[in-house]
Design an enzyme around this catalytic site. Structure first.
Site, PDB file in Angstrom:
ATOM      1  N   PHE A   1       0.839  -1.154   0.051  1.00  0.00           N
ATOM      2  CA  PHE A   1      -0.023   0.117   0.145  1.00  0.00           C
ATOM      3  C   PHE A   1       1.032   1.218  -0.003  1.00  0.00           C
ATOM      4  O   PHE A   1       1.968   1.399   0.664  1.00  0.00           O
ATOM      5  CB  PHE A   1      -0.889  -0.014   1.213  1.00  0.00           C
ATOM      6  CG  PHE A   1      -2.051   0.843   1.185  1.00  0.00           C
ATOM      7  CD1 PHE A   1      -3.309   0.152   0.935  1.00  0.00           C
ATOM      8  CD2 PHE A   1      -2.212   2.108   1.110  1.00  0.00           C
ATOM      9  CE1 PHE A   1      -4.695   0.762   0.825  1.00  0.00           C
ATOM     10  CE2 PHE A   1      -3.221   2.803   1.070  1.00  0.00           C
ATOM     11  CZ  PHE A   1      -4.493   2.330   0.829  1.00  0.00           C
TER      12      PHE A   1
ATOM     13  N   HIS B   1     -10.353   6.002   9.281  1.00  0.00           N
ATOM     14  CA  HIS B   1      -9.582   4.766   8.928  1.00  0.00           C
ATOM     15  C   HIS B   1      -7.787   4.730   9.141  1.00  0.00           C
ATOM     16  O   HIS B   1      -7.430   3.851   9.513  1.00  0.00           O
ATOM     17  CB  HIS B   1      -9.777   4.440   7.355  1.00  0.00           C
ATOM     18  CG  HIS B   1      -9.126   3.532   6.789  1.00  0.00           C
ATOM     19  ND1 HIS B   1      -9.756   1.972   6.861  1.00  0.00           N
ATOM     20  CD2 HIS B   1      -8.121   2.945   6.116  1.00  0.00           C
ATOM     21  CE1 HIS B   1      -9.146   1.233   6.579  1.00  0.00           C
ATOM     22  NE2 HIS B   1      -7.967   1.708   5.972  1.00  0.00           N
TER      23      HIS B   1
ATOM     24  N   ALA C   1       3.584   2.776   4.979  1.00  0.00           N
ATOM     25  CA  ALA C   1       3.452   4.359   4.940  1.00  0.00           C
ATOM     26  C   ALA C   1       1.809   4.426   5.110  1.00  0.00           C
ATOM     27  O   ALA C   1       1.008   3.843   4.417  1.00  0.00           O
ATOM     28  CB  ALA C   1       3.862   4.887   3.635  1.00  0.00           C
TER      29      ALA C   1
ATOM     30  N   PHE D   1      -1.515  -2.975   7.905  1.00  0.00           N
ATOM     31  CA  PHE D   1      -2.286  -3.850   8.804  1.00  0.00           C
ATOM     32  C   PHE D   1      -1.877  -5.167   9.191  1.00  0.00           C
ATOM     33  O   PHE D   1      -1.842  -5.751  10.154  1.00  0.00           O
ATOM     34  CB  PHE D   1      -3.884  -3.620   8.719  1.00  0.00           C
ATOM     35  CG  PHE D   1      -4.803  -4.212   9.581  1.00  0.00           C
ATOM     36  CD1 PHE D   1      -5.197  -3.151  10.572  1.00  0.00           C
ATOM     37  CD2 PHE D   1      -5.146  -5.502   9.530  1.00  0.00           C
ATOM     38  CE1 PHE D   1      -5.857  -3.923  11.681  1.00  0.00           C
ATOM     39  CE2 PHE D   1      -6.118  -6.008  10.488  1.00  0.00           C
ATOM     40  CZ  PHE D   1      -6.529  -5.156  11.552  1.00  0.00           C
TER      41      PHE D   1
ATOM     42  N   ARG E   1      10.032  11.984   3.421  1.00  0.00           N
ATOM     43  CA  ARG E   1      10.663  11.197   4.668  1.00  0.00           C
ATOM     44  C   ARG E   1      11.187   9.875   4.024  1.00  0.00           C
ATOM     45  O   ARG E   1      11.662   8.933   4.540  1.00  0.00           O
ATOM     46  CB  ARG E   1       9.831  10.837   5.645  1.00  0.00           C
ATOM     47  CG  ARG E   1       9.746  11.877   6.673  1.00  0.00           C
ATOM     48  CD  ARG E   1       8.263  11.764   7.392  1.00  0.00           C
ATOM     49  NE  ARG E   1       8.294  12.909   8.366  1.00  0.00           N
ATOM     50  CZ  ARG E   1       8.122  14.417   7.884  1.00  0.00           C
ATOM     51  NH1 ARG E   1       7.748  14.667   6.675  1.00  0.00           N
ATOM     52  NH2 ARG E   1       8.166  15.234   8.954  1.00  0.00           N
TER      53      ARG E   1
ATOM     54  N   THR F   1     -11.585  10.103   6.395  1.00  0.00           N
ATOM     55  CA  THR F   1     -12.067   9.413   7.355  1.00  0.00           C
ATOM     56  C   THR F   1     -11.144   8.984   8.468  1.00  0.00           C
ATOM     57  O   THR F   1      -9.802   9.187   8.464  1.00  0.00           O
ATOM     58  CB  THR F   1     -12.752   7.995   6.849  1.00  0.00           C
ATOM     59  OG1 THR F   1     -11.871   6.929   6.622  1.00  0.00           O
ATOM     60  CG2 THR F   1     -13.576   8.297   5.672  1.00  0.00           C
TER      61      THR F   1
ATOM     62  N   PHE G   1      10.019  -0.439  14.041  1.00  0.00           N
ATOM     63  CA  PHE G   1       9.058   0.238  13.556  1.00  0.00           C
ATOM     64  C   PHE G   1       9.376   1.509  12.298  1.00  0.00           C
ATOM     65  O   PHE G   1       9.944   2.309  12.587  1.00  0.00           O
ATOM     66  CB  PHE G   1       8.319   1.104  14.737  1.00  0.00           C
ATOM     67  CG  PHE G   1       6.895   1.438  14.222  1.00  0.00           C
ATOM     68  CD1 PHE G   1       5.956   0.538  13.680  1.00  0.00           C
ATOM     69  CD2 PHE G   1       6.938   3.050  14.270  1.00  0.00           C
ATOM     70  CE1 PHE G   1       4.599   1.322  13.429  1.00  0.00           C
ATOM     71  CE2 PHE G   1       5.371   3.461  13.928  1.00  0.00           C
ATOM     72  CZ  PHE G   1       4.669   2.634  13.481  1.00  0.00           C
TER      73      PHE G   1
END
Ligand SMILES: Nc1c(NC[C@H](O)[C@H](O)[C@H](O)CO)[nH]c(=O)[nH]c1=O
Ligand SMILES: CC(=O)[C@@H](O)COP(=O)(O)O
Length: 237
Positions: free
Chosen positions: A103, A169, A161, A138, A208, A167, A194
């Site tokens: 994603f 989400h 990322a 996720f 970044r 929303t 992380f």
């Protein structure tokens, strides 16, 4: 603050400082004891008790001299405290897995490249790195935990990322990614690093991922090397 007293291993048993001689030491400067009877090693003492310690009766009694040396670190190291650290310069032979989310691939690909370039610079061999692609952030935690538990890697890098939309989400995915990576490390006992960007917009993400704020993938790789090395050197279970 440290206290020089009964545990000073430089002193022969017969000449240990008694409690009334104990000096409270300040972290502002370092003193090096050169023992003439105990060992050839110089031992770093932190002390402000210069007058007491370096006076000539002291030298005569204990048989070593003390030289003052200004220290430039911000905290003191005492005789009793060991500092356990990872090293960035002995990464050869360490094995890493990188879990990377597809994603927002336009961002995650340069993050991955930053991580791989850094590994190369720090002598990690290509055959010691496995890259595992997952659909989105996720999914990262689950896969990282499985890789950690395989015991094949000294650290797992997690790259993704999350970019805010209209929303809530964003919050769900970003928080799940963070807690998933944390759980993966805690449950597997293998450092899971992380490297997930959580950005308000695409511009922040581009900056970044090799733009004007550097490459967070490269930083993640450095953290992974340091943690892998720390565990290998000092924290092996
Ligand atoms: N919105 C973002 C996602 N969403 C997808 C989820 O991560 C997940 O793959 C899906 O909900 C199926 O479980 N993923 C990102 O990595 N970044 C985002 O901004
Ligand atoms: C978090 C996201 O990037 C995204 O796909 C959700 O966007 P939205 O909140 O506009 O549905």
């Amino acid at each position: 603050m440290a206290t020089l007293g009964g545990n000073c291993s430089l002193l022969p048993p017969s000449s240990r400082l008694n409690p009334t001689n104990q000096q409270t030491l300040s972290p502002s400067s370092a003193y090096y004891c050169h023992s003439t009877w105990n060992s050839s090693k110089s031992t770093n003492l932190t002390a402000s008790a210069a007058c007491f310690l370096s006076s000539s009766p002291f030298q005569q009694r204990f048989g070593f001299r003390i030289e003052k040396k200004k220290r430039n670190d911000s905290f003191s190291q005492t005789l009793a405290v060991r500092h356990l650290t990872g090293s960035l310069t002995s990464a050869e032979g360490l094995r890493f897995a990188i879990v990377v989310a597809r994603f927002n691939e336009i961002i995650t690909k340069p993050l991955l490249e930053g991580a791989l370039d850094t590994f190369k610079k720090y002598s990690v061999k290509e055959e010691d790195v496995d890259v595992v692609w997952v659909p989105g952030c996720f999914e990262i935690g689950l896969v990282a935990e499985r890789l950690g538990k395989s015991r094949k890697y000294q650290a797992i890098l997690c790259i993704g990322a999350v970019i805010r939309g209209d929303t809530s989400h964003y919050d769900a995915v970003a928080n799940s990614a963070a807690s998933g990576v944390l759980s993966a490390g805690l449950n597997s006992g293998v450092p899971c690093i992380f490297g997930v960007l959580t950005c308000d917009n695409m511009e922040q993400a581009i900056n970044r991922a090799g733009g004007k704020s550097g490459n967070k993938g490269a930083e993640t790789a450095l953290t992974a090397i340091e943690m892998a090395s720390l565990f290998e050197r000092h924290l092996k279970g």
